[in-house]
Design a protein around this motif. Structure first.
Motif, short mmCIF file in Angstrom:
data_model
loop_
_atom_site.label_atom_id
_atom_site.label_comp_id
_atom_site.label_asym_id
_atom_site.label_seq_id
_atom_site.Cartn_x
_atom_site.Cartn_y
_atom_site.Cartn_z
N THR A 125 0.98 -1.28 0.03
CA THR A 125 0.16 -0.03 0.02
C THR A 125 1.07 1.37 0.08
O THR A 125 0.72 2.18 -0.53
CB THR A 125 -0.75 0.00 1.22
N THR A 126 1.86 1.30 0.76
CA THR A 126 2.94 2.37 0.72
C THR A 126 3.50 2.67 -0.61
O THR A 126 3.36 3.76 -1.02
CB THR A 126 4.04 2.18 1.81
N THR A 180 2.30 1.32 -3.37
CA THR A 180 1.16 1.88 -4.46
C THR A 180 1.18 3.44 -4.38
O THR A 180 0.89 4.20 -5.31
CB THR A 180 -0.18 1.18 -3.94
N ALA A 181 0.86 3.99 -3.14
CA ALA A 181 0.69 5.35 -3.12
C ALA A 181 1.77 6.15 -3.66
O ALA A 181 1.48 7.31 -4.25
CB ALA A 181 0.45 5.70 -1.55
N VAL A 236 -5.08 5.06 -8.52
CA VAL A 236 -4.73 4.22 -7.56
C VAL A 236 -5.87 3.42 -7.06
O VAL A 236 -6.80 4.01 -6.57
CB VAL A 236 -3.81 4.39 -6.25
N ASP A 247 -7.88 0.23 -4.80
CA ASP A 247 -7.77 -0.54 -3.51
C ASP A 247 -8.46 -1.50 -3.89
O ASP A 247 -9.65 -1.70 -3.73
CB ASP A 247 -8.13 0.12 -2.34
N ARG A 299 -9.62 -1.90 3.75
CA ARG A 299 -8.93 -0.83 3.07
C ARG A 299 -8.20 0.05 3.70
O ARG A 299 -8.17 0.24 4.88
CB ARG A 299 -10.14 -0.33 2.31
N LEU A 329 -5.63 1.99 1.70
CA LEU A 329 -5.03 3.07 0.66
C LEU A 329 -5.61 4.31 0.94
O LEU A 329 -4.97 5.60 0.75
CB LEU A 329 -5.30 2.61 -0.65
N LEU A 342 -8.28 8.21 -6.64
CA LEU A 342 -8.35 7.21 -5.90
C LEU A 342 -9.50 6.50 -6.08
O LEU A 342 -10.68 7.08 -5.92
CB LEU A 342 -8.13 7.57 -4.40
N ASP A 352 -3.44 -2.00 -6.09
CA ASP A 352 -3.17 -2.37 -4.68
C ASP A 352 -3.58 -3.69 -4.14
O ASP A 352 -4.80 -3.95 -3.82
CB ASP A 352 -3.35 -1.21 -3.66
N SER A 380 2.58 8.21 6.85
CA SER A 380 1.27 7.50 6.87
C SER A 380 0.41 8.22 8.04
O SER A 380 -0.68 8.37 7.95
CB SER A 380 1.35 5.91 7.04
#
Ligand SMILES: Nc1ncnc2c1ncn2[C@@H]1O[C@H](COP(=O)(O)OP(=O)(O)OP(=O)(O)O)[C@@H](O)[C@H]1O
Ligand SMILES: [Mg+2]
Lengths: 271, 84
Positions: free
Chosen positions: A17-18, A20-21, A36, A38, A44, A46, A85, A119, A219
């Protein structure tokens, strides 16, 4: 031509996830239109990492079920217009996603965006298979640690057999993103080295993202690390990875933060 | 802890690497990282055993995944020919 990319790993908690973002944000910063997506239904995250958790009204499942139009579910990033997103649903129903619905959504996303970044959830179950099914390219996220490498090997096998590309008899392009890498520990022989993991998995290297406190900080703040702290070591690694994704040849290195003894010494002298 | 023990405890990455290499060579062939390889292996074995009685234990199958190509290495020890 749009590209669908899956960020996958088999093992949980390795940095999908980190990554993908940050890959998404760095691609958007390079002027690409990016979404992106999720796929981690029920878990979830993202949205949180992107800082959009309070803006989620409709999600992927709503679109698949026809309860919302795609345009209603897409959340545009406040910091960069090129970045959107599509959140996952928090439903506990594991069968909420199906191949037919996912196929339709991915087709629509391909029309709107240059890059569709999926993701993947951890594991090798339905969710992970759906996330990878339409991919043109797979980013396999791996930590330098035995169970992560083993699970990545499993996932590589599935990418080669269980995707639309594999079913058409085409070759699935796969690249390795080695994350949470600690060069000092690898040098001391405490942790697998880059070369070890590359030799074992034998797929090309997309980048090496070092272990860094900046990731947690990002995050906490709700921003991809490339946005919250663009010059820190992981951000430079993600930026280089994105240049490679776009076809550039960038020399491979392991970025380091300037927080060694020398930097501390400087700080001490200044204060 | 003696000095030797100290070094042994730290330098564990080579052990990890070796264990992974052995494990994955096995898993790729048996669990079948690629289903195609598993199917090929079964069918090749079936074809050969139609003509020659082979000992299953004398059959080694290894799947190697490379960057652009994968190889299926099959090593079969044949029984000695009994013809004249
Ligand atoms: N380079 C890094 N340095 C330090 N911490 C990291 C790094 N990359 C990821 N992390 C941390 O590891 C944890 C897991 O990361 P992330 O949620 O991205 O993994 P994931 O693969 O998506 O997990 P899951 O399988 O549960 O979806 C998070 O706490 C994250 O902050
Ligand atoms: Mg995740």
């Amino acid at each position: 031509m749009s590209k669908v990319l899956v960020v996958t790993s088999g093992k949980g908690g390795v940095g999908k996830t980190t990554s993908t973002a940050s890959l998404g944000a760095a691609l958007a910063a390079a002027g690409q239109k990016v979404v992106v997506v999720d796929f981690d239904v029920g878990l979830r995250n993202l949205d949180l990492v992107m800082g959009a958790e309070r803006r989620v009204v409709y999600d992927l499942i709503n679109v698949v079920n026809g309860d919302a139009k795609l345009a209603q579910a897409l959340i545009r990033d406040k910091r960069n217009d090129n970045l959107s997103l599509l959140a996952a649903s928090q439903t506990r129903d594991k069968d909420a996603l199906n191949l037919e619905g996912v196929t339709k959504v991915i087709e629509q996303l391909r029309e709107k965006f240059d890059w569709v970044l999926c993701d993947s959830p951890a594991g090798i179950e339905k969710g992970a298979l759906l996330a990878m099914y339409h991919a043109d390219l797979a980013v396999v996220v791996t930590n330098p640690e035995v169970s992560s490498v083993r699970d990545s090997d499993r996932i590589i096998g599935m990418l080669d057999s269980k995707t639309a590309k594999a079913e058409r008899g085409e070759k699935m392009e796969k690249v390795l993103l080695l994350t949470r890498y600690d060069q000092a520990r690898a040098a001391r022989g405490e942790m697998l080295k880059v070369e070890d993991v590359l030799e074992i998995l034998s797929i090309p290297l997309l980048g090496i993202v070092p272990e860094s406190q900046e990731v947690l900080r990002a995050s906490n703040l709700g921003a991809p690390v490339v946005m919250s702290s663009p010059n820190c070591a992981p951000s430079r690694a993600y930026a280089d990875a994105v240049r490679r994704l776009q076809g550039e040849t960038v020399p491979m290195n392991i970025p380091v933060d300037r927080t060694g003894l020398f930097a501390k010494f400087l700080n001490w002298r200044v204060s | 802890m003696n000095l030797f023990g100290f070094f042994r405890a730290r330098n564990t990455a080579p052990v990890a690497r070796e264990r992974l290499q052995i494990l994955l060579a096995h898993e790729r062939a048996i669990v079948g990282g690629s289903d195609l390889a598993a199917i090929l292996r079964e069918e090749i074995l079936a074809v050969i055993s139609k003509h020659v009685a082979i000992d299953q234990d004398k059959v080694q199958v290894k799947l190697d995944r490379g960057g652009s190509i994968s190889t299926l290495e099959i090593d079969i020890e044949m029984p000695a020919f009994e013809g004249k």
